[in-house]
Design an enzyme around this catalytic site. Structure first.
Site, mmCIF file in Angstrom:
data_model
loop_
_atom_site.group_PDB
_atom_site.id
_atom_site.type_symbol
_atom_site.label_atom_id
_atom_site.label_comp_id
_atom_site.label_asym_id
_atom_site.label_seq_id
_atom_site.Cartn_x
_atom_site.Cartn_y
_atom_site.Cartn_z
ATOM 1 N N GLU A 66 -3.173 -31.101 -25.102
ATOM 2 C CA GLU A 66 -3.747 -29.914 -24.457
ATOM 3 C C GLU A 66 -4.291 -29.008 -25.571
ATOM 4 O O GLU A 66 -3.773 -27.940 -25.851
ATOM 5 C CB GLU A 66 -2.686 -29.191 -23.630
ATOM 6 N N HIS A 87 -2.554 -33.185 -18.912
ATOM 7 C CA HIS A 87 -3.783 -32.638 -19.505
ATOM 8 C C HIS A 87 -4.573 -33.702 -20.278
ATOM 9 O O HIS A 87 -5.675 -34.040 -19.895
ATOM 10 C CB HIS A 87 -3.511 -31.428 -20.392
#
Length: 503
Positions: free
Chosen positions: A351, A376
């Protein structure tokens, strides 16, 4: 003689024209083939639509193309290229958004428990009895208590009910209080100028609301209302991430993480009695990653105890918090290698916008540790080797488009790496992370923004259906056939309703 010359001249011209035309046709054919092959490779291309679905697809694509064409001709009008706060309410007027809101969306596999419901909901919690507030500079703290709390307060503890009604204007008081429960502000790009600033504001929400939501009766009501909100938005199942904080009550009791998990299971059981058409929920224990190795070892022991105490309820384990500032996963390899004997992993990883840094390399650790899904994976597109591993190991990518926009990873979602993931038909599941904190619907905003702002203009109903189905296929539900069958029933009802209502 002149006739011969004229014939040769015009004959050569005709021949040349024919040759040029043939070359153009070859180029056009090759171009068409390349485009068709790319579309056939695209996410959702394996979905075959029924006649009824084709009719709905035509409706959806007309609505989508109308919005895209306006945006293409007048880019300043294309809402989803902007910061989410600038258009979140505007797109609710869209017919396409309204249609997507009605659509069955399968499951949510990446959402953090106390960040799901809106600031208006959290504000209503401050009307509960026995709630005290401590104003400290520009911030505040809450605590439920039978009498004035003895905890340190820079000003003084006040019964919130009295403070509210002595303020002179309850509406203004509540409007000011509400601002503590949202990230939404005017001109966000001027205020949240870098990722650390917005993450600081984001984390402060959780710090600020902990003692408010961790009051055991509130905690249980909050989760019940989360499940209710999911059902109302046509989500049938959730795997909810929680740090499992200590809960407390008015009698001075403090409850550990195992009891917190048990409270979730109790609420779920009660909800399923009230709403038997909701499929269920599981827990991903996701404590903070900004700790040392011994703490992670203790986390794993807690997870094992939960799994033993509440069989079948724990989906797995994760570590959460801002990756760039948190400890990299490699610092816990010994503990996590041992832990995978007992637990399934669903790690946040990548992320970040950095390449080759420790946050980015959390992707490598997540994969070698056997993660079932990756939260993510924003940096994944920079790693072709890891993309191959994702495909081979069938590891789902939990994408949260709006979260990535709000938390400063991507300014224009058209540049989100999800576009590449979809083009390559990677195993994607779509989720919403902490939608309440940025005042998004639980999942509809993320579906709409993905469909209109990220996916190809050619992406159609197949993509939407595949996203919903993937959220079921990559869940930890054992009887997936039953889950998918129930989804198909709901999907068919949706298709029929769209046709009936003449969208």
């Amino acid at each position: 003689m002149w006739l011969v010359i004229l014939y040769l001249l015009f004959g050569d011209a005709q021949s040349g024209l024919s040759t040029v035309t043939g070359r153009i046709e070859n180029v056009i054919n090759e171009r068409t083939t390349l485009i068709e092959n790319e579309i056939k490779m695209m996410f959702g291309s394996d979905i075959n639509l029924s006649d009824s679905e084709e009719k709905v697809n035509e409706i959806i694509m007309n609505l989508k193309h109308e919005e895209l064409d306006i945006g293409f001709e007048e880019p300043q009008l294309f809402n989803v290229s902007k910061h989410f706060f600038e258009y979140k309410d505007e797109i609710k007027k869209s017919k396409l958004f309204q249609l997507i809101k009605q659509m069955p969306k399968g499951a949510i596999l990446h959402a953090h428990d106390t960040g799901i419901l809106s600031p208006d909901y959290v504000l209503q919690l401050t009307y509960w009895e026995n709630l005290y507030v401590c104003f400290e500079g520009d911030d505040l703290r809450f605590l439920f208590s039978k009498s004035i709390p003895t905890d340190t307060c820079d000003s003084q503890w006040q019964l919130l009910r009295d403070t509210r009604f002595s303020s002179g204007d309850v509406e203004i008081f509540d409007a000011k209080l509400r601002k503590y429960f949202t990230l939404v502000i005017d001109k966000p790009n001027e205020v949240y100028t870098d990722i650390n600033l917005v993450w600081n504001a984001f984390q402060n929400y959780f710090i600020r609301t902990t003692s408010l939501i961790c009051y055991k009766p509130v905690w249980e009501q909050y989760f019940y209302d989360v499940l209710k909100a999911l059902r109302e938005e046509n989500v049938m199942y959730i795997e909810i991430r929680s740090t499992l904080p200590e809960l407390y009550d008015l009698d001075g009791n403090v409850f550990d993480s195992v009891v917190t998990a048990q409270s979730y299971k109790n609420v779920l059981d009660r909800f399923l009695v009230d709403y038997p058409d909701f499929y269920g929920a599981k827990l991903i224990y996701a404590p903070l990653r900004m700790v040392d190795a011994s703490t992670v070892k203790n986390y794993i022991e807690i997870a094992k105890e939960i799994d033993y105490t509440i069989p079948g309820f724990l989906a797995g384990f994760d570590l959460v918090g801002q990756e760039d500032l948190g400890a990299p996963t490699k610092e816990f390899l010994e503990e996590l290698v041992e832990g995978r004997k007992y637990l399934q992993y669903f790690f946040h990883a990548g992320e970040t916008n950095w390449n080759g840094m420790s946050t980015d390399e959390n992707l490598f650790d997540a994969i070698v540790l056997g993660t079932k899904r990756i939260g993510h994976a924003f940096a994944l597109s920079k790693h072709p080797i890891l993309i191959d591993e994702i495909k081979k190991r069938d590891i789902a990518i939990e994408v949260n488009v709006i979260s990535n926009n709000v938390l400063k990873l991507v300014d224009d979602v058209r540049n989100h790496p999800l576009a590449s993931f979809l083009a390559q038909n990677l195993p994607v599941v779509l989720s919403s992370d902490d939608p309440g904190i940025w005042e998004a619907d639980i999942l509809s905003h993320d579906f709409y923004v993905t469909f209109v702002g990220v996916a190809s203009r050619h992406a159609d109903l197949r993509l939407l259906k595949k996203l919903a189905l993937n959220s079921l296929y990559y869940s930890t539900v054992k009887n997936k056939d039953k889950l998918v069958h129930e989804f198909e029933i709901r999907w068919t009802r949706f298709i029929d309703s769209v046709i009936k209502n003449s969208w």
